[in-house]
Design an enzyme around this catalytic site. Structure first.
Site, PDB file in Angstrom:
ATOM      1  N   ALA A 155     -17.807  15.640 -20.817  1.00 56.72           N
ATOM      2  CA  ALA A 155     -17.711  17.058 -20.530  1.00 56.72           C
ATOM      3  C   ALA A 155     -16.455  17.037 -19.531  1.00 56.72           C
ATOM      4  CB  ALA A 155     -18.930  17.430 -19.907  1.00 56.72           C
ATOM      5  N   TYR A 156     -16.731  16.293 -18.494  1.00 58.19           N
ATOM      6  CA  TYR A 156     -15.582  16.404 -17.593  1.00 58.19           C
ATOM      7  C   TYR A 156     -14.177  16.120 -17.957  1.00 58.19           C
ATOM      8  CZ  TYR A 156     -12.983  15.338 -13.517  1.00 58.19           C
ATOM      9  OH  TYR A 156     -12.006  15.210 -12.132  1.00 58.19           O
ATOM     10  N   VAL A 157     -13.850  15.177 -19.004  1.00 63.96           N
ATOM     11  CA  VAL A 157     -12.872  14.963 -19.484  1.00 63.96           C
ATOM     12  C   VAL A 157     -12.260  15.917 -20.636  1.00 63.96           C
ATOM     13  CG1 VAL A 157     -11.646  13.341 -21.329  1.00 63.96           C
ATOM     14  CG2 VAL A 157     -13.090  12.423 -19.522  1.00 63.96           C
TER      15      VAL A 157
END
Length: 249
Positions: A155-157
């Site tokens: 999700a961060y990426v």
């Protein structure tokens, strides 16, 4: 070493999300040292109040940036207190590790709500005042992880990849209003969170093999690029992604 001073940043109103700790706190402190009028929000009230208390004239409010109305209200109130915001640093993020196969829809939505949505919400909120002021600068903090795509943080990426594209799209659309929008992608920055959770001698030794410059990458190094992008010195730069990672090979 002697570092740059930017006369054009003096008295500019700067708004920083996630400004109470880590890289965000350094943004707040460094812009304040340039003579800017700094407003910032964070979920941590104690850390925010402590930092604001050290920086005369700064403005702080506890704010959950996943609440769009609360973030918009904070931006509006900060502008009423300090003046029209012409520099926005979309810094807030949460890089908690997680396995892709175990992510629920709720966890995915929650991760994007903090890592992506506030950048758009805040940008739209400052747009009218920047346009009326004759221009401004938005710096969206991304990450080299959007390029390298490590595991255990999908999700961060994904959010940081979207930040890069958002910066280019807004830079193109708002260029006629003299509003510049750029992304800033740090490498492994040594913050207290990194020291507490992930920085071991072994991990640092492995990182050192991957970069050209062997010194530790510090929050101040990221803030110096942000200040350049906010200052008039970068007046013809928009829609770009600036990587500050010690030369990842």
């Amino acid at each position: 070493m002697a570092f740059a001073s930017y006369p054009s940043l003096r008295d500019k109103v700067v708004f920083v999300t996630g400004g109470a700790s880590g890289i965000g706190a350094t943004f707040v402190s460094e812009f304040h040292a340039q003579g800017s009028k700094v407003a910032f929000v964070d979920l941590s009230e104690d850390e925010g109040r402590a930092l604001s208390g050290k920086l005369a004239g700064s403005w702080f409010r506890r704010c959950d940036v996943t609440d769009a109305f609360a973030l918009q209200s904070a931006i509006r109130d900060a502008a009423e207190a300090l003046g029209p915001i012409t520099v926005l640093i979309n810094n807030v993020a949460n890089d908690t590790r997680h396995d892709a196969a175990s992510v629920t829809p709720e966890q995915w939505r929650k991760a994007l709500a903090v890592n992506l949505d506030p950048a758009m919400v805040a940008s739209v909120a400052v747009y009218p005042m920047m346009k009326q002021a004759g221009g401004g600068s938005i710096v969206n903090v991304s990450s080299i992880n959007a390029i390298w795509g490590p595991g255990h943080m999908p999700a961060y990426v994904a959010a940081k990849g979207a930040i890069n594209s958002l910066s280019k799209g807004l830079g193109r659309e708002w260029g006629p209003d003299r509003i510049r929008v750029n992304a800033l992608s740090p490498g492994w920055v040594i913050t207290p969170r990194q020291l507490e959770l992930w920085l071991t001698p072994e991990a640092e030794a492995e990182w050192s093999k991957l970069v050209a410059l062997k010194d530790r990458l510090m929050p101040e190094d990221i803030a110096r690029m942000a200040m350049f992008l906010a200052a008039d010195d970068s007046r013809m730069i928009t829609g770009q992604n600036f990587i500050v990672d010690a030369g990842r090979l």
